[in-house]
Design a protein around this motif. Structure first.
Motif, PDB file in Angstrom:
ATOM      1  N   MET A  79      66.185  86.337  -2.825  1.00 40.99           N
ATOM      2  CA  MET A  79      65.513  87.684  -2.239  1.00 40.99           C
ATOM      3  C   MET A  79      64.259  86.846  -1.613  1.00 40.99           C
ATOM      4  O   MET A  79      63.814  86.038  -2.115  1.00 40.99           O
ATOM      5  N   TYR A  80      64.021  86.508  -0.747  1.00 42.61           N
ATOM      6  CA  TYR A  80      63.067  85.875   0.447  1.00 42.61           C
ATOM      7  C   TYR A  80      61.723  86.574   0.051  1.00 42.61           C
ATOM      8  O   TYR A  80      61.614  88.092   0.144  1.00 42.61           O
ATOM      9  N   ILE A  81      61.153  85.954   0.489  1.00 47.23           N
ATOM     10  CA  ILE A  81      58.886  86.478  -0.157  1.00 47.23           C
ATOM     11  C   ILE A  81      58.789  86.736   1.500  1.00 47.23           C
ATOM     12  O   ILE A  81      58.801  86.001   2.862  1.00 47.23           O
ATOM     13  N   THR A  82      58.722  87.660   2.181  1.00 47.02           N
ATOM     14  CA  THR A  82      58.196  88.147   3.146  1.00 47.02           C
ATOM     15  C   THR A  82      57.347  88.875   3.149  1.00 47.02           C
ATOM     16  O   THR A  82      56.361  89.022   2.606  1.00 47.02           O
ATOM     17  N   LEU A  83      55.850  88.784   5.097  1.00 47.10           N
ATOM     18  CA  LEU A  83      54.885  89.177   4.731  1.00 47.10           C
ATOM     19  C   LEU A  83      54.993  90.606   4.334  1.00 47.10           C
ATOM     20  O   LEU A  83      54.098  91.645   3.750  1.00 47.10           O
ATOM     21  N   GLN A  84      55.981  92.323   4.768  1.00 46.07           N
ATOM     22  CA  GLN A  84      56.415  93.440   4.155  1.00 46.07           C
ATOM     23  C   GLN A  84      56.538  92.888   2.355  1.00 46.07           C
ATOM     24  O   GLN A  84      55.633  94.245   2.198  1.00 46.07           O
ATOM     25  N   ASN A  85      57.166  92.386   2.288  1.00 41.61           N
ATOM     26  CA  ASN A  85      57.200  92.307   0.401  1.00 41.61           C
ATOM     27  C   ASN A  85      55.560  92.085  -0.030  1.00 41.61           C
ATOM     28  O   ASN A  85      55.636  92.420  -0.725  1.00 41.61           O
ATOM     29  N   LEU A  86      54.834  91.224   0.665  1.00 40.14           N
ATOM     30  CA  LEU A  86      54.069  90.936   0.135  1.00 40.14           C
ATOM     31  C   LEU A  86      52.810  92.280   0.615  1.00 40.14           C
ATOM     32  O   LEU A  86      52.396  91.995  -0.343  1.00 40.14           O
ATOM     33  N   LEU A  87      53.016  92.496   1.432  1.00 41.07           N
ATOM     34  CA  LEU A  87      52.142  93.711   2.178  1.00 41.07           C
ATOM     35  C   LEU A  87      52.599  95.112   1.162  1.00 41.07           C
ATOM     36  O   LEU A  87      51.059  95.844   0.352  1.00 41.07           O
ATOM     37  N   THR A  88      53.478  94.904   0.814  1.00 43.04           N
ATOM     38  CA  THR A  88      53.692  95.947  -0.288  1.00 43.04           C
ATOM     39  C   THR A  88      53.473  95.910  -1.689  1.00 43.04           C
ATOM     40  O   THR A  88      53.019  96.809  -2.274  1.00 43.04           O
ATOM     41  N   ALA A  89      53.649  95.060  -2.305  1.00 40.96           N
ATOM     42  CA  ALA A  89      53.404  94.500  -3.826  1.00 40.96           C
ATOM     43  C   ALA A  89      51.530  94.472  -3.580  1.00 40.96           C
ATOM     44  O   ALA A  89      50.852  94.977  -4.466  1.00 40.96           O
ATOM     45  N   ALA A  90      50.880  94.584  -2.459  1.00 42.90           N
ATOM     46  CA  ALA A  90      49.629  94.121  -2.732  1.00 42.90           C
ATOM     47  C   ALA A  90      48.747  95.828  -2.358  1.00 42.90           C
ATOM     48  O   ALA A  90      48.721  95.823  -3.105  1.00 42.90           O
ATOM     49  N   ALA A  91      50.359  96.475  -1.740  1.00 42.03           N
ATOM     50  CA  ALA A  91      49.302  98.341  -1.741  1.00 42.03           C
ATOM     51  C   ALA A  91      49.892  98.513  -3.656  1.00 42.03           C
ATOM     52  O   ALA A  91      48.528 100.244  -3.618  1.00 42.03           O
ATOM     53  N   ILE A  92      51.187  98.238  -3.763  1.00 43.56           N
ATOM     54  CA  ILE A  92      51.023  98.774  -5.294  1.00 43.56           C
ATOM     55  C   ILE A  92      50.041  98.333  -6.632  1.00 43.56           C
ATOM     56  O   ILE A  92      50.252  99.192  -6.751  1.00 43.56           O
ATOM     57  N   LEU A  93      49.813  96.728  -6.275  1.00 44.70           N
ATOM     58  CA  LEU A  93      48.250  96.515  -7.040  1.00 44.70           C
ATOM     59  C   LEU A  93      46.972  97.164  -6.985  1.00 44.70           C
ATOM     60  O   LEU A  93      46.218  97.702  -7.623  1.00 44.70           O
ATOM     61  N   SER A  94      46.939  97.531  -6.001  1.00 39.52           N
ATOM     62  CA  SER A  94      45.802  98.159  -5.243  1.00 39.52           C
ATOM     63  C   SER A  94      45.841  99.719  -5.671  1.00 39.52           C
ATOM     64  O   SER A  94      44.901  99.996  -5.693  1.00 39.52           O
ATOM     65  N   ALA A  95      46.773  99.918  -5.392  1.00 40.85           N
ATOM     66  CA  ALA A  95      46.587 101.846  -6.041  1.00 40.85           C
ATOM     67  C   ALA A  95      46.693 101.438  -7.381  1.00 40.85           C
ATOM     68  O   ALA A  95      46.048 102.805  -8.091  1.00 40.85           O
ATOM     69  N   ALA A  96      47.383 100.946  -7.909  1.00 44.27           N
ATOM     70  CA  ALA A  96      47.467 100.754  -9.472  1.00 44.27           C
ATOM     71  C   ALA A  96      45.735 100.045 -10.111  1.00 44.27           C
ATOM     72  O   ALA A  96      45.716 100.625 -10.782  1.00 44.27           O
ATOM     73  N   THR A  97      44.845  99.797  -9.252  1.00 41.23           N
ATOM     74  CA  THR A  97      44.282  99.341  -9.512  1.00 41.23           C
ATOM     75  C   THR A  97      42.603 100.148  -9.203  1.00 41.23           C
ATOM     76  O   THR A  97      42.163 100.239 -10.027  1.00 41.23           O
ATOM     77  N   ALA A  98      43.059 101.451  -8.269  1.00 39.15           N
ATOM     78  CA  ALA A  98      42.409 101.870  -8.061  1.00 39.15           C
ATOM     79  C   ALA A  98      41.902 103.290  -9.124  1.00 39.15           C
ATOM     80  O   ALA A  98      41.302 103.791  -9.525  1.00 39.15           O
ATOM     81  N   LEU A  99      43.843 103.395  -9.842  1.00 38.03           N
ATOM     82  CA  LEU A  99      43.585 103.970 -10.637  1.00 38.03           C
ATOM     83  C   LEU A  99      43.512 104.197 -11.913  1.00 38.03           C
ATOM     84  O   LEU A  99      42.388 104.466 -12.661  1.00 38.03           O
ATOM     85  N   LEU A 100      43.729 102.798 -12.247  1.00 35.15           N
ATOM     86  CA  LEU A 100      42.783 102.202 -13.370  1.00 35.15           C
ATOM     87  C   LEU A 100      41.276 102.729 -13.927  1.00 35.15           C
ATOM     88  O   LEU A 100      40.739 103.158 -14.665  1.00 35.15           O
ATOM     89  N   ALA A 101      40.639 102.562 -12.076  1.00 33.61           N
ATOM     90  CA  ALA A 101      39.360 101.997 -11.933  1.00 33.61           C
ATOM     91  C   ALA A 101      39.197 103.681 -12.297  1.00 33.61           C
ATOM     92  O   ALA A 101      37.613 104.335 -12.823  1.00 33.61           O
ATOM     93  N   ALA A 102      39.569 104.319 -11.793  1.00 32.67           N
ATOM     94  CA  ALA A 102      39.213 105.907 -11.689  1.00 32.67           C
ATOM     95  C   ALA A 102      39.590 106.562 -13.420  1.00 32.67           C
ATOM     96  O   ALA A 102      38.898 107.936 -13.811  1.00 32.67           O
TER      97      ALA A 102
END
Length: 89
Positions: free
Chosen positions: A1-24
Motif C-alpha cells: 500500500m502506498y502512502i498518498t495524499l488522500q491517505n494522509l488527509l484521511t489519517a489526519a482527519a481521523i486523528l483530529s476527530a479522535a483528539t476533539a472527542l477526547l478533549a470534549a
C-alpha cells in the motif's frame, strides 16, 4: 500500500476527530468533578450555617431567660420561624 495524499488527509482527519472527542470528554469530566466539589462545599457550608444558627438561637434564649426582651424576643421568633419554614420545604 502506498502512502498518498488522500491517505494522509484521511489519517489526519481521523486523528483530529479522535483528539476533539477526547478533549470534549476531558472537559465534561472536569466540569462534573468541579460540580461535585462545589456540591460538597455547599453541603459543608449549610451544615456550618445550621450549627451557627443553633448557637445564636441558644445565646438569644439565654439572654431571654435573663430578662432581656424586645429585640431578643423578636430575633428568637424570627429565627424559629425561619428554621420551621426551612424544615417544611
Amino acid at each position: 500500500m502506498y502512502i498518498t495524499l488522500q491517505n494522509l488527509l484521511t489519517a489526519a482527519a481521523i486523528l483530529s476527530a479522535a483528539t476533539a472527542l477526547l478533549a470534549a470528554y476531558n472537559k465534561t469530566y472536569d466540569w462534573l468533578r468541579r460540580q461535585q466539589k462545589q456540591d460538597e462545599a455547599i453541603a459543608d457550608l449549610k451544615a456550618e450555617q445550621g450549627l451557627l444558627t443553633r448557637g445564636v438561637l441558644a445565646c438569644l434564649k439565654g439572654l431571654h431567660e435573663q430578662g432581656c426582651n424586645g429585640p431578643v424576643t423578636e430575633a428568637i421568633r424570627e429565627i424559629e420561624s425561619y428554621v420551621n419554614q426551612k424544615a417544611h420545604e
